[in-house]
Design a protein around this motif. Structure first.
Motif, PDB file in Angstrom:
ATOM      1  N   ASP A 112       0.838  -1.193   0.000  1.00 44.42           N
ATOM      2  CA  ASP A 112       0.000   0.000   0.000  1.00 44.42           C
ATOM      3  C   ASP A 112       0.879   1.250   0.000  1.00 44.42           C
ATOM      4  N   ASP A 113       1.965   1.219   0.747  1.00 47.15           N
ATOM      5  CA  ASP A 113       2.923   2.328   0.717  1.00 47.15           C
ATOM      6  C   ASP A 113       3.505   2.500  -0.682  1.00 47.15           C
ATOM      7  N   LEU A 114       3.831   1.378  -1.322  1.00 48.39           N
ATOM      8  CA  LEU A 114       4.385   1.424  -2.677  1.00 48.39           C
ATOM      9  C   LEU A 114       3.385   2.053  -3.642  1.00 48.39           C
ATOM     10  N   ALA A 115       2.115   1.661  -3.540  1.00 46.58           N
ATOM     11  CA  ALA A 115       1.085   2.212  -4.427  1.00 46.58           C
ATOM     12  C   ALA A 115       0.989   3.724  -4.272  1.00 46.58           C
ATOM     13  N   ARG A 116       0.927   4.186  -3.055  1.00 43.26           N
ATOM     14  CA  ARG A 116       0.805   5.631  -2.819  1.00 43.26           C
ATOM     15  C   ARG A 116       2.022   6.378  -3.362  1.00 43.26           C
ATOM     16  N   PHE A 117       3.212   5.796  -3.190  1.00 42.21           N
ATOM     17  CA  PHE A 117       4.412   6.491  -3.635  1.00 42.21           C
ATOM     18  C   PHE A 117       4.495   6.533  -5.162  1.00 42.21           C
ATOM     19  N   ILE A 118       4.088   5.447  -5.832  1.00 44.19           N
ATOM     20  CA  ILE A 118       4.071   5.434  -7.300  1.00 44.19           C
ATOM     21  C   ILE A 118       3.130   6.525  -7.807  1.00 44.19           C
ATOM     22  N   LEU A 119       1.930   6.565  -7.262  1.00 44.22           N
ATOM     23  CA  LEU A 119       0.956   7.557  -7.722  1.00 44.22           C
ATOM     24  C   LEU A 119       1.482   8.975  -7.509  1.00 44.22           C
ATOM     25  N   ASP A 120       2.132   9.201  -6.382  1.00 41.29           N
ATOM     26  CA  ASP A 120       2.692  10.523  -6.116  1.00 41.29           C
ATOM     27  C   ASP A 120       3.826  10.838  -7.087  1.00 41.29           C
ATOM     28  N   ALA A 121       4.640   9.816  -7.424  1.00 39.24           N
ATOM     29  CA  ALA A 121       5.765  10.030  -8.335  1.00 39.24           C
ATOM     30  C   ALA A 121       5.291  10.392  -9.734  1.00 39.24           C
ATOM     31  N   PHE A 122       4.116   9.927 -10.123  1.00 36.79           N
ATOM     32  CA  PHE A 122       3.564  10.247 -11.445  1.00 36.79           C
ATOM     33  C   PHE A 122       2.513  11.370 -11.367  1.00 36.79           C
ATOM     34  N   ARG A 123       2.373  11.981 -10.199  1.00 29.92           N
ATOM     35  CA  ARG A 123       1.446  13.093  -9.978  1.00 29.92           C
ATOM     36  C   ARG A 123      -0.009  12.691 -10.249  1.00 29.92           C
ATOM     37  N   PHE A 124      -0.367  11.478  -9.817  1.00 29.09           N
ATOM     38  CA  PHE A 124      -1.745  11.010  -9.873  1.00 29.09           C
ATOM     39  C   PHE A 124      -2.356  11.153  -8.479  1.00 29.09           C
ATOM     40  N   ASP A 125      -3.668  11.371  -8.440  1.00 29.19           N
ATOM     41  CA  ASP A 125      -4.319  11.343  -7.133  1.00 29.19           C
ATOM     42  C   ASP A 125      -4.510   9.884  -6.704  1.00 29.19           C
ATOM     43  N   ASP A 126      -4.990   9.690  -5.487  1.00 31.07           N
ATOM     44  CA  ASP A 126      -5.186   8.312  -4.997  1.00 31.07           C
ATOM     45  C   ASP A 126      -6.650   8.056  -4.646  1.00 31.07           C
ATOM     46  N   ASP A 127      -7.545   8.589  -5.471  1.00 32.58           N
ATOM     47  CA  ASP A 127      -8.975   8.482  -5.191  1.00 32.58           C
ATOM     48  C   ASP A 127      -9.600   7.175  -5.671  1.00 32.58           C
TER      49      ASP A 127
ATOM     50  N   GLY B 148      10.663  11.191 -19.047  1.00 32.18           N
ATOM     51  CA  GLY B 148       9.353  11.450 -19.620  1.00 32.18           C
ATOM     52  C   GLY B 148       8.428  12.192 -18.682  1.00 32.18           C
ATOM     53  N   LYS B 149       7.503  12.894 -19.295  1.00 33.83           N
ATOM     54  CA  LYS B 149       6.531  13.665 -18.543  1.00 33.83           C
ATOM     55  C   LYS B 149       5.304  12.814 -18.260  1.00 33.83           C
ATOM     56  N   SER B 150       4.818  12.889 -17.042  1.00 32.63           N
ATOM     57  CA  SER B 150       3.628  12.105 -16.681  1.00 32.63           C
ATOM     58  C   SER B 150       2.437  12.568 -17.510  1.00 32.63           C
ATOM     59  N   PRO B 151       1.616  11.638 -17.990  1.00 33.44           N
ATOM     60  CA  PRO B 151       0.403  12.025 -18.740  1.00 33.44           C
ATOM     61  C   PRO B 151      -0.626  12.654 -17.801  1.00 33.44           C
ATOM     62  N   ARG B 152      -1.568  13.356 -18.386  1.00 38.78           N
ATOM     63  CA  ARG B 152      -2.668  13.879 -17.592  1.00 38.78           C
ATOM     64  C   ARG B 152      -3.543  12.727 -17.116  1.00 38.78           C
ATOM     65  N   GLN B 153      -3.842  12.694 -15.831  1.00 38.34           N
ATOM     66  CA  GLN B 153      -4.644  11.599 -15.303  1.00 38.34           C
ATOM     67  C   GLN B 153      -6.066  11.639 -15.857  1.00 38.34           C
ATOM     68  N   TYR B 154      -6.633  12.798 -15.975  1.00 38.13           N
ATOM     69  CA  TYR B 154      -8.000  12.933 -16.468  1.00 38.13           C
ATOM     70  C   TYR B 154      -7.976  13.730 -17.770  1.00 38.13           C
ATOM     71  N   GLN B 155      -8.547  13.151 -18.816  1.00 40.44           N
ATOM     72  CA  GLN B 155      -8.548  13.816 -20.122  1.00 40.44           C
ATOM     73  C   GLN B 155      -9.705  14.805 -20.239  1.00 40.44           C
TER      74      GLN B 155
END
Length: 423
Positions: free
Chosen positions: A320-335, A416-423
């Motif tokens: 769960d820690d890994l998941a949160r850190f990955i999402l933060d590294a790619f600038r995704f929310d965790d909703d 590389g640049k993180s993609p936009r999470q929401y189009q």
């Protein structure tokens, strides 16, 4: 406690098997031959599926007591159902594991489990392998639901093929249907374990295994019928006919206790069968639990070919820690919900789910640390996030460093640049 109903024909079948010179079928001999073939060097396997290398399949088929006629020169493992069945047992017995330390992964022997195997007598080896098949491999097929159906299909097959059955020998539609439900690997395992006597047709060029005749053994009928009882179904309708083909009156089974509901049906079945087999005193068991890895794990987390992050995580952190850190590294929310999927060293698929999920298959992500997961270099882990948009991250395990005692995760490389999470 639930008590299985053992009929007089069942008792006679069990006694006959217990008094025979060796276990039913050829499974113990053929499995021992496979272990000998693995030897000290192992067998090359596919990097993705961990199946035996195609070039080795004819040779592995030749190890069988009765090699199966296959009219294929380059068949895949599924084309050799008996070898496929042995491969399944090798993995679920934990006697074989995948070594990915070299460029070409190999299936190798697990010395700890081989030492346990060598202490067992032939009867104990037979039932240990049967437990791995019925109590573990079946349950990997979407857990309890399909496991019970597989037991039901096996019984239906042996009933239709019992000596003196009125089922038409040329009932092709039914046979195609039951073969489709079970799969040819299950049919092959039923032969290897002596539940079915099968006579094969000669090989036909371009075709796989061709069955000429198939007859259920008394052991197959009794073992399959009593095992299905262990699922504690209500004996009505189709299941009444499956349990009670002769039409005898049957008592209503008592309701299972809460402890029994969590108990694998194989153990309930074994309680009823063991008294007939005085040589069955021990079983293979599981590998001893090792100490969790301590240090750090380096992942290359890729979202696409040109977009990745290199992340170093303390092994004491959970998924769960890994998941949160990955999402933060790619600038995704965790909703949204997520899931990890990977193959362990026994080529068994494992899933770790978001703690917010319900009705999970294996474990929750916050229940397993990276050090407890048995990760190894070159392993690939899939991370799915937001099942609606279905973002998929590939995690390559690049390094395990026992000397790294960091306490915080870090991003140590990126492209590389993180993609936009929401189009």
């Amino acid at each position: 406690m639930t008590t299985l109903s053992i009929t007089d024909p069942d008792r006679a079948a069990f006694v006959a098997v217990a008094n025979a010179e060796g276990p039913p079928g050829t499974i113990v001999h053929d499995f021992d031959a496979l272990l000998g073939y693995l030897g000290t060097d192992g067998i090359p396997v596919s990097p993705k599926t961990s199946e035996f290398a195609i070039a080795r399949l004819p040779e592995l088929n030749g190890l069988l007591t009765h090699p199966v006629p296959i009219g294929l020169s380059r068949g895949r493992q599924v084309s050799y159902p008996h070898v496929d069945g042995l491969h399944l047992l090798l993995r679920f017995s934990r006697l074989g594991k995948v070594d990915r330390s070299t460029t070409t992964p190999r299936m190798v022997l697990n010395p700890e489990m081989v030492a346990k195997w060598q202490l067992l007598n032939p009867t104990e080896r037979y039932f240990s392998l049967l437990e791995r098949w019925w109590s573990f491999a079946d349950f990997q097929q979407e857990r309890f639901g399909l496991a019970s159906r597989m037991a039901e299909y096996r019984l239906e097959l042996v009933k239709r093929r019992r000596p003196g059955s009125r089922a038409r020998k040329t009932d092709d539609k039914w046979q195609v249907a039951i073969f489709g439900l079970l799969g040819m690997k299950q049919i092959a395992l039923m032969q290897l374990f002596g539940l079915l006597d099968i006579l094969s047709d000669p090989a036909v060029s371009g075709k796989g295994w061709q069955i000429k005749r198939m007859v259920a053994t008394p052991w197959g009928l009794s073992a399959c019928a009593t095992y299905l009882q262990a699922f504690r179904y209500t004996s009505t309708g189709l299941l009444e006919r499956l349990f009670n083909p002769a039409g005898e009156d049957s008592a209503v089974a008592e309701a299972p206790s809460e402890d029994e509901m969590d108990r694998p049906p194989f153990f309930t079945w074994a309680d009823a069968v063991i008294p007939f087999f005085p040589a069955w005193r021990d079983s293979l068991g599981e590998p001893n639990a090792g100490e969790p890895f301590r240090g750090s794990v380096t992942f290359k987390v890729s979202l696409s070919a040109g977009v990745w992050r290199r992340i170093v995580m303390p092994a004491e952190r959970d998924f769960d820690d890994l998941a949160r850190f990955i999402l933060d590294a790619f600038r995704f929310d965790d909703d949204h919900l997520y899931q990890f999927r990977y193959q362990d060293e026994y080529a068994t698929h494992r899933t770790l789910d978001d703690p917010r999920c319900s009705d999970v298959e294996d474990d929750y992500a916050d229940e397993v640390t990276l050090g407890e997961a048995g990760l190894f270099p070159r392993q690939v882990v899939e991370f799915r996030y937001d099942f609606g948009d279905d973002w998929r991250f590939d995690l390559l395990v690049e390094k395990l460093d026992a000397s790294d005692t960091r306490v915080k995760p870090a991003v140590v490389g990126k492209e590389g640049k993180s993609p936009r999470q929401y189009q």
